[in-house]
Structures are given as C-alpha cells and as structure tokens.
Motif scaffolding. Structure first.
Motif, mmCIF file in Angstrom:
data_model
loop_
_atom_site.group_PDB
_atom_site.id
_atom_site.type_symbol
_atom_site.label_atom_id
_atom_site.label_comp_id
_atom_site.label_asym_id
_atom_site.label_seq_id
_atom_site.Cartn_x
_atom_site.Cartn_y
_atom_site.Cartn_z
ATOM 1 N N ILE A 17 5.231 -5.444 0.346
ATOM 2 C CA ILE A 17 5.971 -5.716 -0.891
ATOM 3 C C ILE A 17 5.128 -5.365 -2.110
ATOM 4 O O ILE A 17 5.620 -4.791 -3.085
ATOM 5 N N ASP A 18 3.828 -5.679 -2.048
ATOM 6 C CA ASP A 18 2.906 -5.396 -3.162
ATOM 7 C C ASP A 18 2.369 -3.971 -3.142
ATOM 8 O O ASP A 18 1.498 -3.625 -3.947
ATOM 9 N N ARG A 19 2.873 -3.146 -2.218
ATOM 10 C CA ARG A 19 2.484 -1.736 -2.092
ATOM 11 C C ARG A 19 1.006 -1.551 -1.746
ATOM 12 O O ARG A 19 0.406 -0.540 -2.081
ATOM 13 N N GLU A 20 0.440 -2.515 -1.065
ATOM 14 C CA GLU A 20 -0.943 -2.394 -0.597
ATOM 15 C C GLU A 20 -0.998 -1.683 0.749
ATOM 16 O O GLU A 20 -2.040 -1.152 1.131
ATOM 17 N N ILE A 21 0.124 -1.699 1.470
ATOM 18 C CA ILE A 21 0.262 -1.025 2.762
ATOM 19 C C ILE A 21 1.538 -0.190 2.683
ATOM 20 O O ILE A 21 2.570 -0.690 2.240
ATOM 21 N N PRO A 22 1.505 1.068 3.138
ATOM 22 C CA PRO A 22 2.718 1.888 3.076
ATOM 23 C C PRO A 22 3.753 1.461 4.117
ATOM 24 O O PRO A 22 3.412 0.924 5.169
ATOM 25 N N ALA A 23 5.003 1.719 3.807
ATOM 26 C CA ALA A 23 6.107 1.459 4.732
ATOM 27 C C ALA A 23 7.249 2.389 4.387
ATOM 28 O O ALA A 23 7.341 2.903 3.266
ATOM 29 N N ASP A 24 8.122 2.596 5.350
ATOM 30 C CA ASP A 24 9.316 3.414 5.146
ATOM 31 C C ASP A 24 10.409 2.502 4.593
ATOM 32 O O ASP A 24 11.112 1.832 5.349
#
Length: 106
Positions: A12-19
């Motif tokens: 959610i905080d964009r610290e880890i990428p996700a699709d």
C-alpha cells in the motif's frame, strides 16, 4: 516500539511492488503472487486490521465497500462466477495478518 508493517502495508505504501488492479481511498486490489485460479485477486483494506476478530463496529462501511467491489472486479476480469475466501487466524490458514479477501475465478 512501533509494530512491524505487514507485507500488504508495504505494498500500500509502495515500498514493495505489486500488480495493482484497482485502488481507491479505502482499499487496494492486487494479483496474488501464488494464484490458485486463472483469476486470483486480493482485496486489501488500507486500514491495517490483523484478523476478522479485530474488526470494530466502525469497520462495517469498509467491509461493505470491499464486498460491493467484488462483483465489479469479477466482471472486469470477464468472470461470470467466482468464489471468495477470507482466512482468519493461523489455524484458519491466514498467512499475512492484515485482513484481505481472495477473489478466485476460472
């Protein structure tokens, strides 16, 4: 000492990428990295609630929002049917202690 962020809070905080499939002010929807069906999405509230046991009365609108989003997501993925799963607690199969709804369809 602040509690460690969950994997989903980091996404959610964009610290880890996700699709990311969908995002609004209340939740984020991502593709599961270990899909159990052709379509396997995770609907995750932005509010970090560990388990269903931790829901409070003020969370009813958030949970309703997530439930109403499910058919919209399914239709956007061209599904004419789907199933949902919510794992609660370690003995219920929950791996990430930040509630989320699995949307699965073929």
């Amino acid at each position: 000492m602040t509690p460690e962020k969950t994997l989903f809070s980091q996404i959610i905080d964009r610290e880890i990428p996700a699709d990311i499939v969908h995002e609004d002010e209340k939740c984020i929807v991502i593709h599961d990295i270990n899909p159990k069906a052709r379509v396997h999405l995770l609907v995750i509230p932005k509010k970090p609630i560990p388990t269903l046991f931790d829901l409070a009365p003020e969370d009813k609108d958030l949970m309703g929002h997530m439930m109403l989003l499910l058919p919209q997501l399914a239709q956007a993925q061209s599904l004419d049917g789907f199933k949902t799963q919510i794992h609660t607690g370690e003995s219920g199969g929950q791996e990430v202690f930040h509630i989320h709804i699995h949307l699965l369809g073929n």
